[in-house]
Design a protein around this motif. Structure first.
Motif, PDB file in Angstrom:
ATOM      1  N   CYS A   1     -22.150  11.841   4.242  1.00  0.00           N
ATOM      2  CA  CYS A   1     -21.515  12.219   2.990  1.00  0.00           C
ATOM      3  C   CYS A   1     -20.096  11.692   2.913  1.00  0.00           C
ATOM      4  O   CYS A   1     -19.492  11.339   3.915  1.00  0.00           O
ATOM      5  CB  CYS A   1     -21.445  13.743   2.875  1.00  0.00           C
ATOM      6  N   VAL A   2     -19.590  11.685   1.711  1.00  0.00           N
ATOM      7  CA  VAL A   2     -18.168  11.454   1.507  1.00  0.00           C
ATOM      8  C   VAL A   2     -17.592  12.708   0.882  1.00  0.00           C
ATOM      9  O   VAL A   2     -18.309  13.504   0.277  1.00  0.00           O
ATOM     10  CB  VAL A   2     -17.886  10.225   0.608  1.00  0.00           C
ATOM     11  N   GLU A   3     -16.294  12.881   1.059  1.00  0.00           N
ATOM     12  CA  GLU A   3     -15.583  13.985   0.429  1.00  0.00           C
ATOM     13  C   GLU A   3     -14.588  13.385  -0.545  1.00  0.00           C
ATOM     14  O   GLU A   3     -14.054  12.304  -0.319  1.00  0.00           O
ATOM     15  CB  GLU A   3     -14.859  14.830   1.475  1.00  0.00           C
ATOM     16  N   VAL A   4     -14.345  14.095  -1.633  1.00  0.00           N
ATOM     17  CA  VAL A   4     -13.469  13.626  -2.691  1.00  0.00           C
ATOM     18  C   VAL A   4     -12.421  14.682  -2.978  1.00  0.00           C
ATOM     19  O   VAL A   4     -12.705  15.885  -2.929  1.00  0.00           O
ATOM     20  CB  VAL A   4     -14.290  13.332  -3.971  1.00  0.00           C
ATOM     21  N   ALA A   5     -11.208  14.237  -3.276  1.00  0.00           N
ATOM     22  CA  ALA A   5     -10.126  15.147  -3.658  1.00  0.00           C
ATOM     23  C   ALA A   5      -9.213  14.421  -4.635  1.00  0.00           C
ATOM     24  O   ALA A   5      -9.186  13.185  -4.685  1.00  0.00           O
ATOM     25  CB  ALA A   5      -9.330  15.585  -2.438  1.00  0.00           C
ATOM     26  N   THR A   6      -8.482  15.185  -5.416  1.00  0.00           N
ATOM     27  CA  THR A   6      -7.440  14.591  -6.241  1.00  0.00           C
ATOM     28  C   THR A   6      -6.102  14.894  -5.593  1.00  0.00           C
ATOM     29  O   THR A   6      -5.868  15.996  -5.095  1.00  0.00           O
ATOM     30  CB  THR A   6      -7.473  15.144  -7.679  1.00  0.00           C
ATOM     31  N   ARG A  54     -12.991  10.152   1.432  1.00  0.00           N
ATOM     32  CA  ARG A  54     -13.024   9.975   2.887  1.00  0.00           C
ATOM     33  C   ARG A  54     -14.427  10.265   3.415  1.00  0.00           C
ATOM     34  O   ARG A  54     -15.247  10.905   2.750  1.00  0.00           O
ATOM     35  CB  ARG A  54     -12.013  10.893   3.576  1.00  0.00           C
ATOM     36  N   ASP A  55     -14.686   9.832   4.616  1.00  0.00           N
ATOM     37  CA  ASP A  55     -15.958  10.064   5.308  1.00  0.00           C
ATOM     38  C   ASP A  55     -15.945  11.494   5.852  1.00  0.00           C
ATOM     39  O   ASP A  55     -15.030  11.872   6.580  1.00  0.00           O
ATOM     40  CB  ASP A  55     -16.100   9.055   6.448  1.00  0.00           C
ATOM     41  N   SER A  56     -16.959  12.271   5.530  1.00  0.00           N
ATOM     42  CA  SER A  56     -16.988  13.667   5.982  1.00  0.00           C
ATOM     43  C   SER A  56     -17.130  13.786   7.504  1.00  0.00           C
ATOM     44  O   SER A  56     -16.791  14.819   8.068  1.00  0.00           O
ATOM     45  CB  SER A  56     -18.129  14.434   5.293  1.00  0.00           C
ATOM     46  N   PRO A  70      -9.554   6.964   7.830  1.00  0.00           N
ATOM     47  CA  PRO A  70      -8.976   6.342   6.640  1.00  0.00           C
ATOM     48  C   PRO A  70      -9.445   6.991   5.347  1.00  0.00           C
ATOM     49  O   PRO A  70     -10.527   7.585   5.287  1.00  0.00           O
ATOM     50  CB  PRO A  70      -9.453   4.892   6.728  1.00  0.00           C
ATOM     51  N   VAL A  71      -8.610   6.869   4.342  1.00  0.00           N
ATOM     52  CA  VAL A  71      -8.894   7.409   3.013  1.00  0.00           C
ATOM     53  C   VAL A  71      -8.741   6.284   2.000  1.00  0.00           C
ATOM     54  O   VAL A  71      -7.781   5.508   2.062  1.00  0.00           O
ATOM     55  CB  VAL A  71      -7.915   8.557   2.671  1.00  0.00           C
ATOM     56  N   MET A 108       0.845  -1.167   0.000  1.00  0.00           N
ATOM     57  CA  MET A 108       0.000   0.000   0.000  1.00  0.00           C
ATOM     58  C   MET A 108       0.894   1.234   0.000  1.00  0.00           C
ATOM     59  O   MET A 108       1.896   1.281   0.692  1.00  0.00           O
ATOM     60  CB  MET A 108      -0.906  -0.012   1.229  1.00  0.00           C
ATOM     61  N   THR A 109       0.505   2.238  -0.753  1.00  0.00           N
ATOM     62  CA  THR A 109       1.266   3.467  -0.851  1.00  0.00           C
ATOM     63  C   THR A 109       0.539   4.587  -0.125  1.00  0.00           C
ATOM     64  O   THR A 109      -0.659   4.779  -0.317  1.00  0.00           O
ATOM     65  CB  THR A 109       1.434   3.866  -2.334  1.00  0.00           C
ATOM     66  N   ALA A 110       1.250   5.337   0.684  1.00  0.00           N
ATOM     67  CA  ALA A 110       0.658   6.498   1.355  1.00  0.00           C
ATOM     68  C   ALA A 110       0.700   7.675   0.395  1.00  0.00           C
ATOM     69  O   ALA A 110       1.697   7.888  -0.304  1.00  0.00           O
ATOM     70  CB  ALA A 110       1.426   6.819   2.619  1.00  0.00           C
ATOM     71  N   HIS A 111      -0.364   8.415   0.347  1.00  0.00           N
ATOM     72  CA  HIS A 111      -0.446   9.587  -0.523  1.00  0.00           C
ATOM     73  C   HIS A 111      -0.356  10.851   0.328  1.00  0.00           C
ATOM     74  O   HIS A 111      -0.875  10.898   1.443  1.00  0.00           O
ATOM     75  CB  HIS A 111      -1.763   9.577  -1.303  1.00  0.00           C
ATOM     76  N   ASP A 112       0.281  11.865  -0.232  1.00  0.00           N
ATOM     77  CA  ASP A 112       0.380  13.147   0.459  1.00  0.00           C
ATOM     78  C   ASP A 112      -0.927  13.903   0.230  1.00  0.00           C
ATOM     79  O   ASP A 112      -1.191  14.379  -0.869  1.00  0.00           O
ATOM     80  CB  ASP A 112       1.563  13.945  -0.074  1.00  0.00           C
TER      81      ASP A 112
END
Length: 66
Positions: free
Chosen positions: A23-28, A36-38, A44-45, A1-5
């Protein structure tokens, strides 16, 4: 598994969110789509490659049309 910044991720909630907290939140970030869970922003993401995310959204559209 890779951790993302995700420190600079621009998280957003769907405009269709009803504001009830479910809700969920989304990002690039780092070339991935992060979700992720709002209610638990430090929790966790899940991260998906953009192609997989587009396929998921397309599937949701198909279900919604039924």
């Amino acid at each position: 598994m890779t951790a993302h910044d995700l420190t600079r991720a621009d998280w957003r909630t769907s405009t269709r969110s009803s504001g009830n907290g479910n809700c969920v939140e989304v990002a690039t970030a780092d070339g991935q789509v992060a979700v992720r869970d709002s209610k638990d922003r430090s929790g966790p993401v899940l991260a998906f490659d953009p192609s997989t995310w587009r396929t998921f959204l397309h599937g949701l559209d198909e279900v919604r049309r039924r």
